[in-house]
Motif scaffolding. Structure first.
Motif, mmCIF file in Angstrom:
data_model
loop_
_atom_site.group_PDB
_atom_site.id
_atom_site.type_symbol
_atom_site.label_atom_id
_atom_site.label_comp_id
_atom_site.label_asym_id
_atom_site.label_seq_id
_atom_site.Cartn_x
_atom_site.Cartn_y
_atom_site.Cartn_z
ATOM 1 N N ARG A 197 -11.381 -49.883 -56.947
ATOM 2 C CA ARG A 197 -12.776 -50.054 -57.364
ATOM 3 C C ARG A 197 -13.232 -51.489 -57.161
ATOM 4 O O ARG A 197 -14.331 -51.743 -56.655
ATOM 5 C CB ARG A 197 -12.932 -49.651 -58.829
ATOM 6 C CG ARG A 197 -14.375 -49.753 -59.341
ATOM 7 C CD ARG A 197 -14.468 -49.478 -60.832
ATOM 8 N NE ARG A 197 -14.198 -48.074 -61.134
ATOM 9 C CZ ARG A 197 -13.103 -47.633 -61.748
ATOM 10 N NH1 ARG A 197 -12.161 -48.507 -62.106
ATOM 11 N NH2 ARG A 197 -12.940 -46.362 -62.005
ATOM 12 N N LYS A 246 -13.787 -52.243 -53.373
ATOM 13 C CA LYS A 246 -14.966 -51.619 -52.782
ATOM 14 C C LYS A 246 -16.271 -52.095 -53.413
ATOM 15 O O LYS A 246 -17.338 -51.909 -52.823
ATOM 16 C CB LYS A 246 -14.849 -50.095 -52.874
ATOM 17 C CG LYS A 246 -13.670 -49.538 -52.072
ATOM 18 C CD LYS A 246 -13.715 -49.969 -50.612
ATOM 19 C CE LYS A 246 -12.536 -49.437 -49.817
ATOM 20 N NZ LYS A 246 -12.581 -49.841 -48.394
ATOM 21 N N ASN A 247 -16.188 -52.731 -54.599
ATOM 22 C CA ASN A 247 -17.388 -53.298 -55.215
ATOM 23 C C ASN A 247 -17.601 -54.760 -54.846
ATOM 24 O O ASN A 247 -18.603 -55.360 -55.237
ATOM 25 C CB ASN A 247 -17.315 -53.173 -56.738
ATOM 26 C CG ASN A 247 -17.545 -51.751 -57.217
ATOM 27 O OD1 ASN A 247 -18.119 -50.928 -56.503
ATOM 28 N ND2 ASN A 247 -17.108 -51.440 -58.432
ATOM 29 N N VAL A 294 -9.634 -36.728 -55.442
ATOM 30 C CA VAL A 294 -11.095 -36.805 -55.382
ATOM 31 C C VAL A 294 -11.593 -38.128 -55.956
ATOM 32 O O VAL A 294 -12.452 -38.793 -55.375
ATOM 33 C CB VAL A 294 -11.731 -35.619 -56.133
ATOM 34 C CG1 VAL A 294 -13.236 -35.814 -56.285
ATOM 35 C CG2 VAL A 294 -11.447 -34.316 -55.406
ATOM 36 N N LEU A 295 -11.031 -38.537 -57.097
ATOM 37 C CA LEU A 295 -11.467 -39.784 -57.729
ATOM 38 C C LEU A 295 -11.195 -40.980 -56.829
ATOM 39 O O LEU A 295 -12.059 -41.854 -56.655
ATOM 40 C CB LEU A 295 -10.748 -39.965 -59.067
ATOM 41 C CG LEU A 295 -11.090 -41.237 -59.863
ATOM 42 C CD1 LEU A 295 -12.580 -41.328 -60.114
ATOM 43 C CD2 LEU A 295 -10.316 -41.265 -61.178
ATOM 44 N N LEU A 315 -10.878 -41.061 -53.545
ATOM 45 C CA LEU A 315 -11.763 -41.046 -52.381
ATOM 46 C C LEU A 315 -13.191 -41.412 -52.770
ATOM 47 O O LEU A 315 -13.898 -42.089 -52.019
ATOM 48 C CB LEU A 315 -11.724 -39.669 -51.711
ATOM 49 C CG LEU A 315 -10.364 -39.275 -51.102
ATOM 50 C CD1 LEU A 315 -10.420 -37.859 -50.551
ATOM 51 C CD2 LEU A 315 -9.936 -40.257 -50.022
ATOM 52 N N GLU A 316 -13.627 -40.971 -53.943
ATOM 53 C CA GLU A 316 -14.974 -41.327 -54.401
ATOM 54 C C GLU A 316 -15.090 -42.822 -54.682
ATOM 55 O O GLU A 316 -16.168 -43.401 -54.547
ATOM 56 C CB GLU A 316 -15.335 -40.527 -55.648
ATOM 57 C CG GLU A 316 -15.656 -39.060 -55.355
ATOM 58 C CD GLU A 316 -16.074 -38.296 -56.594
ATOM 59 O OE1 GLU A 316 -15.836 -38.799 -57.717
ATOM 60 O OE2 GLU A 316 -16.639 -37.189 -56.441
ATOM 61 N N LEU A 317 -13.982 -43.449 -55.066
ATOM 62 C CA LEU A 317 -13.988 -44.891 -55.299
ATOM 63 C C LEU A 317 -13.993 -45.685 -53.998
ATOM 64 O O LEU A 317 -14.183 -46.902 -54.020
ATOM 65 C CB LEU A 317 -12.777 -45.298 -56.145
ATOM 66 C CG LEU A 317 -12.819 -44.890 -57.619
ATOM 67 C CD1 LEU A 317 -11.494 -45.218 -58.299
ATOM 68 C CD2 LEU A 317 -13.959 -45.596 -58.345
ATOM 69 N N GLY A 318 -13.749 -44.990 -52.877
ATOM 70 C CA GLY A 318 -13.808 -45.667 -51.580
ATOM 71 C C GLY A 318 -12.514 -45.723 -50.817
ATOM 72 O O GLY A 318 -12.469 -46.328 -49.733
ATOM 73 N N ASP A 362 -9.702 -44.858 -48.242
ATOM 74 C CA ASP A 362 -9.863 -44.295 -46.903
ATOM 75 C C ASP A 362 -8.891 -43.157 -46.623
ATOM 76 O O ASP A 362 -9.136 -42.349 -45.731
ATOM 77 C CB ASP A 362 -9.688 -45.400 -45.859
ATOM 78 C CG ASP A 362 -10.770 -46.459 -45.973
ATOM 79 O OD1 ASP A 362 -11.790 -46.336 -45.279
ATOM 80 O OD2 ASP A 362 -10.606 -47.390 -46.780
ATOM 81 N N TYR A 391 -5.319 -40.789 -48.635
ATOM 82 C CA TYR A 391 -4.537 -40.541 -49.847
ATOM 83 C C TYR A 391 -3.268 -39.816 -49.446
ATOM 84 O O TYR A 391 -3.317 -38.723 -48.882
ATOM 85 C CB TYR A 391 -5.355 -39.678 -50.809
ATOM 86 C CG TYR A 391 -4.828 -39.602 -52.230
ATOM 87 C CD1 TYR A 391 -5.434 -40.336 -53.247
ATOM 88 C CD2 TYR A 391 -3.755 -38.768 -52.567
ATOM 89 C CE1 TYR A 391 -4.982 -40.267 -54.563
ATOM 90 C CE2 TYR A 391 -3.297 -38.689 -53.874
ATOM 91 C CZ TYR A 391 -3.922 -39.434 -54.867
ATOM 92 O OH TYR A 391 -3.472 -39.347 -56.170
#
Length: 233
Positions: A68, A71-72, A94-95, A97-100, A102, A104
């Motif tokens: 996080r 990516k922030n 999913v979490l 990948l949603e955090l960014g 590339d 897993y």
């Protein structure tokens, strides 16, 4: 000489770290290891690696929080992140990948699979590094291949006709174009086009560019041109 890709591995299991480091060196990568999330993130800030391999269950700061933060951070978010973890639940994937993240990869893993997928992520990142074709003028940026006009990071909506005219004038600064020549740039527009429609589109462009924008000049009896000193590629 081709510079070695720099990989940062954040992994607290020593046997896994040793295995990945050995395999990385055999494949021509330069790999650095950190064993906790806090020092791992500091190393990312300091080293700016080409790719990060990141475990989730880490002391100090877990891998999701590290991802996080990466990516922030505008200066780090371009760095690819591959999660390598024993957490195999769909929600975890999913979490991440949603955090960014590339990619897993779940432990236990095959080194061949890991490095093949790393190569894919690095190649994808290299393709994304190619900057859009842009032309800068004043406080504006015209992204030609994306059909976008921005002023100080704010998008200014243009019709297809307005974009075509601006692109032709801007990329040929100083050259005078007749109205008929400018018609070539708006043939894909939905509107019925005659030469005097160009004047309407120019007026609309000037309005959108603002009252202080005076770089589109009217050449009386001929057409229009863009002042040369206004643009730089």
């Amino acid at each position: 000489m081709v510079q070695k890709k720099r990989i940062l591995l954040i992994e607290d299991e020593e046997d896994i770290a040793i295995l990945i480091k050995l395999q990385a060196e055999l494949r021509g990568y330069k790999l650095h290891v950190e064993v906790d999330g806090i020092n791992g993130y500091r190393a990312i800030e300091r080293e700016r690696p080409d790719l990060v391999i990141l475990d989730i269950m880490l002391p100090g700061l877990n891998g999701l929080d590290v991802c996080r933060r990466i990516k922030n951070n505008p200066q780090l978010k371009h760095i690819p992140v591959v999660m390598l973890t024993a957490k195999d639940k769909e929600l975890d994937v999913v979490l991440a990948l949603e955090l960014g993240a590339d990619d897993y990869i779940v432990k236990p893993f095959s080194p061949n699979v890991l490095f093949t997928r790393m190569k894919t992520v690095l190649r994808r990142g290299k393709e994304l590094e190619k900057p859009p074709e842009t032309v800068k003028f004043g406080n504006f940026i015209l992204e030609i291949d994306r059909y976008i006009l921005k002023k100080e990071n704010q998008v200014i909506p243009l019709t297809l006709s307005e974009f075509g005219i601006l692109r032709r004038l801007l990329t040929n600064s100083g050259k005078v174009f007749t109205r008929n020549q400018l018609l070539d740039d708006i043939q894909n527009d939905d509107s019925l086009v005659v030469d005097r429609n160009i004047d309407v589109h120019i007026a609309s462009l000037r309005k959108k560019l603002g009252p202080n924008f005076n770089f589109i000049e009217t050449v009386r009896g001929i057409g229009y041109r863009f002042k040369e000193e206004a643009s730089s590629i």
